[in-house]
Scaffold this motif. Sequence first.
Motif, PDB file in Angstrom:
ATOM      1  N   GLU A   1       0.495  -1.346   0.031  1.00 32.90           N
ATOM      2  CA  GLU A   1      -0.179  -0.283   0.194  1.00 32.90           C
ATOM      3  C   GLU A   1       1.011   1.288   0.087  1.00 32.90           C
ATOM      4  O   GLU A   1       0.632   1.639   0.953  1.00 32.90           O
ATOM      5  CB  GLU A   1      -0.832  -0.063   0.824  1.00 32.90           C
ATOM      6  N   MET A   2       1.972   1.114  -0.795  1.00 26.99           N
ATOM      7  CA  MET A   2       3.049   2.309  -0.809  1.00 26.99           C
ATOM      8  C   MET A   2       2.284   3.148  -2.328  1.00 26.99           C
ATOM      9  O   MET A   2       2.555   4.533  -2.440  1.00 26.99           O
ATOM     10  CB  MET A   2       4.171   1.395  -1.078  1.00 26.99           C
ATOM     11  N   ILE A   3       2.243   2.442  -3.160  1.00 22.22           N
ATOM     12  CA  ILE A   3       1.321   2.911  -4.090  1.00 22.22           C
ATOM     13  C   ILE A   3       0.733   3.958  -4.661  1.00 22.22           C
ATOM     14  O   ILE A   3       0.611   5.084  -5.176  1.00 22.22           O
ATOM     15  CB  ILE A   3       1.112   2.023  -5.675  1.00 22.22           C
ATOM     16  N   GLU A   4      -0.018   3.719  -3.950  1.00 25.26           N
ATOM     17  CA  GLU A   4      -1.193   5.134  -3.504  1.00 25.26           C
ATOM     18  C   GLU A   4      -0.358   6.440  -3.564  1.00 25.26           C
ATOM     19  O   GLU A   4      -1.207   7.008  -2.936  1.00 25.26           O
ATOM     20  CB  GLU A   4      -2.785   4.784  -2.418  1.00 25.26           C
ATOM     21  N   ALA A   5       0.462   6.874  -2.396  1.00 17.92           N
ATOM     22  CA  ALA A   5       0.777   7.479  -2.180  1.00 17.92           C
ATOM     23  C   ALA A   5       2.485   8.114  -3.493  1.00 17.92           C
ATOM     24  O   ALA A   5       2.241   9.347  -2.965  1.00 17.92           O
ATOM     25  CB  ALA A   5       2.598   7.582  -0.777  1.00 17.92           C
ATOM     26  N   VAL A   6       2.253   7.425  -4.717  1.00 19.75           N
ATOM     27  CA  VAL A   6       2.783   7.783  -5.440  1.00 19.75           C
ATOM     28  C   VAL A   6       2.752   8.937  -6.397  1.00 19.75           C
ATOM     29  O   VAL A   6       3.031   9.421  -6.744  1.00 19.75           O
ATOM     30  CB  VAL A   6       3.623   6.373  -5.979  1.00 19.75           C
ATOM     31  N   GLY A   7       1.673   8.691  -6.925  1.00 20.79           N
ATOM     32  CA  GLY A   7       0.433  10.082  -7.773  1.00 20.79           C
ATOM     33  C   GLY A   7       0.562   8.853  -9.138  1.00 20.79           C
ATOM     34  O   GLY A   7       1.883   8.371  -9.487  1.00 20.79           O
ATOM     35  N   ALA A   8      -0.188   9.732  -9.400  1.00 16.33           N
ATOM     36  CA  ALA A   8      -0.456   9.018 -11.059  1.00 16.33           C
ATOM     37  C   ALA A   8       1.068   9.417 -12.203  1.00 16.33           C
ATOM     38  O   ALA A   8       1.638   8.241 -12.523  1.00 16.33           O
ATOM     39  CB  ALA A   8      -1.810   9.139 -11.665  1.00 16.33           C
ATOM     40  N   GLU A   9       1.162  10.744 -12.183  1.00 17.31           N
ATOM     41  CA  GLU A   9       2.272  11.157 -12.335  1.00 17.31           C
ATOM     42  C   GLU A   9       3.427  10.828 -12.719  1.00 17.31           C
ATOM     43  O   GLU A   9       4.470   9.894 -13.762  1.00 17.31           O
ATOM     44  CB  GLU A   9       2.228  13.111 -12.075  1.00 17.31           C
ATOM     45  N   PHE A  10       3.920   9.113 -11.466  1.00 17.94           N
ATOM     46  CA  PHE A  10       5.044   9.008 -11.300  1.00 17.94           C
ATOM     47  C   PHE A  10       4.907   7.363 -11.009  1.00 17.94           C
ATOM     48  O   PHE A  10       5.945   6.983 -11.041  1.00 17.94           O
ATOM     49  CB  PHE A  10       5.511   9.814  -9.804  1.00 17.94           C
ATOM     50  N   TRP A  11       3.377   6.887 -11.729  1.00 22.40           N
ATOM     51  CA  TRP A  11       3.837   5.526 -11.504  1.00 22.40           C
ATOM     52  C   TRP A  11       4.805   4.961 -12.731  1.00 22.40           C
ATOM     53  O   TRP A  11       4.704   3.647 -11.664  1.00 22.40           O
ATOM     54  CB  TRP A  11       2.046   4.768 -11.499  1.00 22.40           C
ATOM     55  N   PRO A  12       5.449   5.480 -13.294  1.00 25.88           N
ATOM     56  CA  PRO A  12       5.839   5.089 -14.333  1.00 25.88           C
ATOM     57  C   PRO A  12       7.455   4.489 -14.135  1.00 25.88           C
ATOM     58  O   PRO A  12       7.708   3.644 -13.764  1.00 25.88           O
ATOM     59  CB  PRO A  12       5.944   5.385 -15.421  1.00 25.88           C
ATOM     60  N   ALA A  13       7.418   5.626 -12.894  1.00 21.94           N
ATOM     61  CA  ALA A  13       8.704   5.245 -12.504  1.00 21.94           C
ATOM     62  C   ALA A  13       9.080   4.790 -11.381  1.00 21.94           C
ATOM     63  O   ALA A  13      10.004   3.667 -10.740  1.00 21.94           O
ATOM     64  CB  ALA A  13       9.283   6.978 -11.645  1.00 21.94           C
ATOM     65  N   TYR A  14       7.587   4.782 -10.448  1.00 23.52           N
ATOM     66  CA  TYR A  14       7.755   4.088  -9.633  1.00 23.52           C
ATOM     67  C   TYR A  14       8.097   2.510  -9.821  1.00 23.52           C
ATOM     68  O   TYR A  14       8.939   1.718  -9.228  1.00 23.52           O
ATOM     69  CB  TYR A  14       6.848   3.637  -8.620  1.00 23.52           C
ATOM     70  N   PHE A  15       7.081   1.633 -11.121  1.00 24.42           N
ATOM     71  CA  PHE A  15       7.445   0.650 -11.541  1.00 24.42           C
ATOM     72  C   PHE A  15       8.979   0.195 -12.330  1.00 24.42           C
ATOM     73  O   PHE A  15       9.868  -1.213 -12.195  1.00 24.42           O
ATOM     74  CB  PHE A  15       6.097   0.527 -12.482  1.00 24.42           C
ATOM     75  N   ARG A  16       9.544   1.400 -12.711  1.00 23.16           N
ATOM     76  CA  ARG A  16      10.631   1.337 -12.939  1.00 23.16           C
ATOM     77  C   ARG A  16      12.308   0.870 -12.262  1.00 23.16           C
ATOM     78  O   ARG A  16      12.442   0.070 -12.145  1.00 23.16           O
ATOM     79  CB  ARG A  16      11.077   2.322 -13.706  1.00 23.16           C
ATOM     80  N   VAL A  17      11.803   1.121 -10.732  1.00 23.30           N
ATOM     81  CA  VAL A  17      12.061   0.822  -9.600  1.00 23.30           C
ATOM     82  C   VAL A  17      11.990  -0.193  -9.339  1.00 23.30           C
ATOM     83  O   VAL A  17      13.082  -1.603  -9.039  1.00 23.30           O
ATOM     84  CB  VAL A  17      12.207   1.913  -9.177  1.00 23.30           C
ATOM     85  N   LEU A  18      10.997  -0.542  -9.160  1.00 24.90           N
ATOM     86  CA  LEU A  18      10.903  -2.298  -9.157  1.00 24.90           C
ATOM     87  C   LEU A  18      11.590  -3.118 -10.068  1.00 24.90           C
ATOM     88  O   LEU A  18      12.155  -4.383 -10.098  1.00 24.90           O
ATOM     89  CB  LEU A  18       9.815  -2.822  -9.092  1.00 24.90           C
ATOM     90  N   ASP A  19      11.779  -2.759 -11.390  1.00 23.71           N
ATOM     91  CA  ASP A  19      11.848  -4.048 -12.068  1.00 23.71           C
ATOM     92  C   ASP A  19      13.785  -3.412 -12.102  1.00 23.71           C
ATOM     93  O   ASP A  19      14.256  -4.550 -12.817  1.00 23.71           O
ATOM     94  CB  ASP A  19      11.560  -2.971 -13.729  1.00 23.71           C
TER      95      ASP A  19
END
Length: 422
Positions: free
Chosen positions: A274-292
């Motif tokens: 339940e961290m993605i809810e604090a990321v913001g739609a603008e930064f979802w690509p960056a968040y998932f790229r970090v996971l990758d």
Amino acid sequence: MRTAEPLTVPHGPTAVDPARWPDVAAVPAASRARTAVTAAVVRHALRELPLRVRLAGGETLGQGGPLLEVRDPAAFHARIGTGGLVGFGESYMAGEWDAPDLVAALTVLAAHTADLVPAPLQRLRRLWAPRHPDEERNTPDGSRANISRHYDLSNELFALFLDDTLSYSAAVFRGFPASWDRLATAQQRKIDRLLDLADVRAGTRLLEIGTGWGELALRAAARGARVTSLTLSREQRALALERVRAAGLQDRVSIELCDYREARGEFDAVVSVEMIEAVGAEFWPAYFRVLDERLAPGGRVALQAITMPHERMLATRSTFTWIHKYVFPGGFIPSTQAIEETVRDHTRLRLARRDAFGAHYAETLRLWRERFAERAEEAGALGFDETFRRLWTFYLAYSEAGFRSGYLDVQQYLFTKENPAR
């Protein structure tokens, strides 16, 4: 700075401190015409709902159901007319409306949220709905400020209503109705299920994005994993480190005050609850790229995420709500479609599994809400005044209603990275 004297809200339950709660203490100025139009729109919406809405003076609206009492209709309509959902929540904080069964009333509203505003006004949402403040964008600096405003309120406050694991996310119960004495076990079951999805075992190099108060890191380390956990909350980090030391696991757990975008290294597994809810739609690509990028080939990502219907996500993407203003600045809940499309388009990760369990979150929130109500005086002793306590009660009830109505859901995802080549 001079502290103003508290103002008493008419018919409200308490005095509201205008220095601390300026937008709650003062009813916004609104023209007679605007208030009249708002009252007409609100009355039209309420007449069709399975609610019993009783206005001061004796007028009753609705088709029957949970009772919602509007103690100060003029203030209620003025706030909604100027602030929309923000005004609706502030009106509750001010004591201008209430409900004997708050969750039941809010569940009706959540179930009909797409129909409450007439279609012509829905199409003009960008003209009348409040917009997100630019300073709450989830840039690295913005994220630190947003996270601090919620999670650094007070460790003692959160301990009042969370169980001994200090887990602040959906538990997984074996059956309903849930009870308080089963909550800690249900939280550990949720954590163990995520660790199993990520195949965390002795020797696993685990990255956790979003530490909370450390329970997942502790349970992973007890399996023999080596855990690097990232948080932006100084309060959470301090208590999580205390818990790690008390468990004698300092050699296996590192907790860093670090933005997810600053993560380094390679890991066999990544878990984020339940961290993605604090990321913001603008930064979802960056968040998932970090996971990758942080995940080794052959590794696994276990993600727990609150979700909402895709159509409602798109409709409300730019809207500033009461939750943003008072609870989670910068927050935004994704849809399953948004998550899966972002992963597909921006990473080498592949979706392997998704399980929904929204009913479990409704029960988790009920237990938190009931516990908070039982310990309201203790919250007051910590310095959280009655306006804050109404805010927190509304937040927990509002969230529970979202899950009970089906407007919100929660998912556990498993993503894999079998092939390092795109």
